[in-house]
Design a protein around this motif. Structure first.
Motif, PDB file in Angstrom:
ATOM      1  N   ARG A  75      55.393  47.753  57.918  1.00  0.00           N
ATOM      2  CA  ARG A  75      55.164  47.061  56.653  1.00  0.00           C
ATOM      3  C   ARG A  75      54.891  48.067  55.535  1.00  0.00           C
ATOM      4  O   ARG A  75      54.264  49.109  55.756  1.00  0.00           O
ATOM      5  N   PRO A  76      55.312  47.735  54.325  1.00  0.00           N
ATOM      6  CA  PRO A  76      54.880  48.545  53.183  1.00  0.00           C
ATOM      7  C   PRO A  76      53.486  48.060  52.747  1.00  0.00           C
ATOM      8  O   PRO A  76      53.231  46.854  52.671  1.00  0.00           O
ATOM      9  N   SER A  77      52.603  48.985  52.484  1.00  0.00           N
ATOM     10  CA  SER A  77      51.248  48.598  52.071  1.00  0.00           C
ATOM     11  C   SER A  77      51.270  47.857  50.737  1.00  0.00           C
ATOM     12  O   SER A  77      50.336  47.124  50.422  1.00  0.00           O
ATOM     13  N   SER A  78      52.348  48.004  49.982  1.00  0.00           N
ATOM     14  CA  SER A  78      52.449  47.305  48.697  1.00  0.00           C
ATOM     15  C   SER A  78      52.399  45.794  48.881  1.00  0.00           C
ATOM     16  O   SER A  78      51.860  45.074  48.034  1.00  0.00           O
ATOM     17  N   LYS A  79      52.936  45.290  49.992  1.00  0.00           N
ATOM     18  CA  LYS A  79      52.889  43.843  50.246  1.00  0.00           C
ATOM     19  C   LYS A  79      51.458  43.384  50.494  1.00  0.00           C
ATOM     20  O   LYS A  79      51.064  42.315  50.048  1.00  0.00           O
ATOM     21  N   VAL A  80      50.705  44.193  51.214  1.00  0.00           N
ATOM     22  CA  VAL A  80      49.311  43.860  51.491  1.00  0.00           C
ATOM     23  C   VAL A  80      48.507  43.884  50.187  1.00  0.00           C
ATOM     24  O   VAL A  80      47.727  42.971  49.905  1.00  0.00           O
ATOM     25  N   LYS A  81      48.744  44.905  49.391  1.00  0.00           N
ATOM     26  CA  LYS A  81      48.026  45.032  48.121  1.00  0.00           C
ATOM     27  C   LYS A  81      48.356  43.864  47.201  1.00  0.00           C
ATOM     28  O   LYS A  81      47.468  43.312  46.541  1.00  0.00           O
ATOM     29  N   LEU A  82      49.617  43.471  47.148  1.00  0.00           N
ATOM     30  CA  LEU A  82      50.034  42.353  46.309  1.00  0.00           C
ATOM     31  C   LEU A  82      49.313  41.067  46.723  1.00  0.00           C
ATOM     32  O   LEU A  82      48.820  40.321  45.877  1.00  0.00           O
ATOM     33  N   LEU A  83      49.230  40.840  48.025  1.00  0.00           N
ATOM     34  CA  LEU A  83      48.543  39.658  48.524  1.00  0.00           C
ATOM     35  C   LEU A  83      47.054  39.704  48.157  1.00  0.00           C
ATOM     36  O   LEU A  83      46.482  38.702  47.719  1.00  0.00           O
ATOM     37  N   ALA A  84      46.438  40.865  48.293  1.00  0.00           N
ATOM     38  CA  ALA A  84      45.017  41.015  47.941  1.00  0.00           C
ATOM     39  C   ALA A  84      44.807  40.816  46.441  1.00  0.00           C
ATOM     40  O   ALA A  84      43.841  40.161  46.022  1.00  0.00           O
ATOM     41  N   GLN A  85      45.698  41.339  45.627  1.00  0.00           N
ATOM     42  CA  GLN A  85      45.572  41.173  44.173  1.00  0.00           C
ATOM     43  C   GLN A  85      45.744  39.712  43.766  1.00  0.00           C
ATOM     44  O   GLN A  85      45.059  39.229  42.868  1.00  0.00           O
ATOM     45  N   GLU A  86      46.640  39.007  44.421  1.00  0.00           N
ATOM     46  CA  GLU A  86      46.829  37.583  44.161  1.00  0.00           C
ATOM     47  C   GLU A  86      45.536  36.821  44.490  1.00  0.00           C
ATOM     48  O   GLU A  86      45.100  35.966  43.728  1.00  0.00           O
ATOM     49  N   HIS A  87      44.931  37.172  45.599  1.00  0.00           N
ATOM     50  CA  HIS A  87      43.679  36.524  45.990  1.00  0.00           C
ATOM     51  C   HIS A  87      42.574  36.852  44.987  1.00  0.00           C
ATOM     52  O   HIS A  87      41.764  35.983  44.641  1.00  0.00           O
ATOM     53  N   LEU A  88      42.540  38.068  44.508  1.00  0.00           N
ATOM     54  CA  LEU A  88      41.550  38.445  43.487  1.00  0.00           C
ATOM     55  C   LEU A  88      41.715  37.605  42.224  1.00  0.00           C
ATOM     56  O   LEU A  88      40.727  37.156  41.633  1.00  0.00           O
ATOM     57  N   ARG A  89      42.956  37.367  41.823  1.00  0.00           N
ATOM     58  CA  ARG A  89      43.205  36.528  40.648  1.00  0.00           C
ATOM     59  C   ARG A  89      42.690  35.103  40.889  1.00  0.00           C
ATOM     60  O   ARG A  89      42.073  34.497  40.012  1.00  0.00           O
ATOM     61  N   GLU A  90      42.952  34.592  42.084  1.00  0.00           N
ATOM     62  CA  GLU A  90      42.459  33.255  42.428  1.00  0.00           C
ATOM     63  C   GLU A  90      40.927  33.209  42.404  1.00  0.00           C
ATOM     64  O   GLU A  90      40.347  32.241  41.917  1.00  0.00           O
ATOM     65  N   ASP A  92      38.956  35.135  40.644  1.00  0.00           N
ATOM     66  CA  ASP A  92      38.535  35.201  39.239  1.00  0.00           C
ATOM     67  C   ASP A  92      38.629  33.831  38.576  1.00  0.00           C
ATOM     68  O   ASP A  92      37.734  33.434  37.826  1.00  0.00           O
ATOM     69  N   GLU A  93      39.705  33.101  38.857  1.00  0.00           N
ATOM     70  CA  GLU A  93      39.854  31.750  38.296  1.00  0.00           C
ATOM     71  C   GLU A  93      38.730  30.838  38.774  1.00  0.00           C
ATOM     72  O   GLU A  93      38.146  30.100  37.980  1.00  0.00           O
ATOM     73  N   ARG A  94      38.441  30.895  40.068  1.00  0.00           N
ATOM     74  CA  ARG A  94      37.366  30.058  40.613  1.00  0.00           C
ATOM     75  C   ARG A  94      36.008  30.440  40.038  1.00  0.00           C
ATOM     76  O   ARG A  94      35.180  29.570  39.753  1.00  0.00           O
ATOM     77  N   ILE A  95      35.787  31.737  39.865  1.00  0.00           N
ATOM     78  CA  ILE A  95      34.525  32.197  39.273  1.00  0.00           C
ATOM     79  C   ILE A  95      34.398  31.674  37.851  1.00  0.00           C
ATOM     80  O   ILE A  95      33.338  31.183  37.450  1.00  0.00           O
ATOM     81  N   ASN A  96      35.474  31.749  37.076  1.00  0.00           N
ATOM     82  CA  ASN A  96      35.441  31.231  35.703  1.00  0.00           C
ATOM     83  C   ASN A  96      35.170  29.735  35.679  1.00  0.00           C
ATOM     84  O   ASN A  96      34.396  29.249  34.843  1.00  0.00           O
ATOM     85  N   GLU A  97      35.815  28.998  36.588  1.00  0.00           N
ATOM     86  CA  GLU A  97      35.577  27.552  36.665  1.00  0.00           C
ATOM     87  C   GLU A  97      34.124  27.256  37.031  1.00  0.00           C
ATOM     88  O   GLU A  97      33.493  26.378  36.434  1.00  0.00           O
ATOM     89  N   LEU A  98      33.579  27.997  37.988  1.00  0.00           N
ATOM     90  CA  LEU A  98      32.184  27.793  38.386  1.00  0.00           C
ATOM     91  C   LEU A  98      31.220  28.147  37.256  1.00  0.00           C
ATOM     92  O   LEU A  98      30.221  27.452  37.037  1.00  0.00           O
ATOM     93  N   GLN A  99      31.515  29.216  36.525  1.00  0.00           N
ATOM     94  CA  GLN A  99      30.657  29.587  35.397  1.00  0.00           C
ATOM     95  C   GLN A  99      30.678  28.504  34.318  1.00  0.00           C
ATOM     96  O   GLN A  99      29.637  28.176  33.750  1.00  0.00           O
ATOM     97  N   ALA A 100      31.851  27.943  34.053  1.00  0.00           N
ATOM     98  CA  ALA A 100      31.947  26.863  33.069  1.00  0.00           C
ATOM     99  C   ALA A 100      31.162  25.640  33.545  1.00  0.00           C
ATOM    100  O   ALA A 100      30.471  24.988  32.750  1.00  0.00           O
TER     101      ALA A 100
END
Length: 129
Positions: A75-90, A92-100
């Motif tokens: 596997r290329p590690s770029s695929k793993v990193k992409l998946l982790a970054q996508e989860h980080l974005r999710e 962040d969205e949940r954190i913003n919703e919870l803060q609101a």
């Protein structure tokens, strides 16, 4: 090892181990002649991987992808990193919703006198939304 030992060694309950097997997240366990499930150290390692992925909040779909990547030595590690970054974005969205939500609830709670009167800005606020 039996399911109880695998559960203890991995930190995943026996019930969840059976569930993960049912949904195909882990391969079916080997069986003894008496029909009892048996697990290897490799199985326990996979269960630990799943547990840690759940601790980090990955969805079952994401964990399935992570397992596929983990087992694919080319596997290329770029695929793993992409998946982790996508989860980080999710996250962040949940954190913003919870803060609101917290800000709104704090505002409502602060506007309530909390005494014997029936007027309640919290209930009024909930009824408006």
């Amino acid at each position: 090892m039996n399911i109880g030992s695998a559960a203890q060694a991995s930190g995943v309950s026996a019930k969840m181990i059976r569930h993960y097997e049912e949904i195909g997240l882990i391969p079916p366990a080997s069986r003894t002649d008496a029909g009892y499930r048996t697990y290897s150290e490799r199985d326990v390692h996979l269960l630990r991987f799943i547990r840690q992925s759940r601790v980090l909040g990955f969805s079952m779909k994401q964990i399935t992808a992570l397992i596929g990547l983990w087992l694919d030595q080319s596997r290329p590690s770029s695929k793993v990193k992409l998946l982790a970054q996508e989860h980080l974005r999710e996250l962040d969205e949940r954190i913003n919703e919870l803060q609101a939500m917290k800000i709104t609830l704090e505002r409502l709670a602060n506007s309530c006198h909390g005494d014997a009167r029936p007027e309640c800005p919290i209930l009024d606020g909930l009824a408006q939304h």
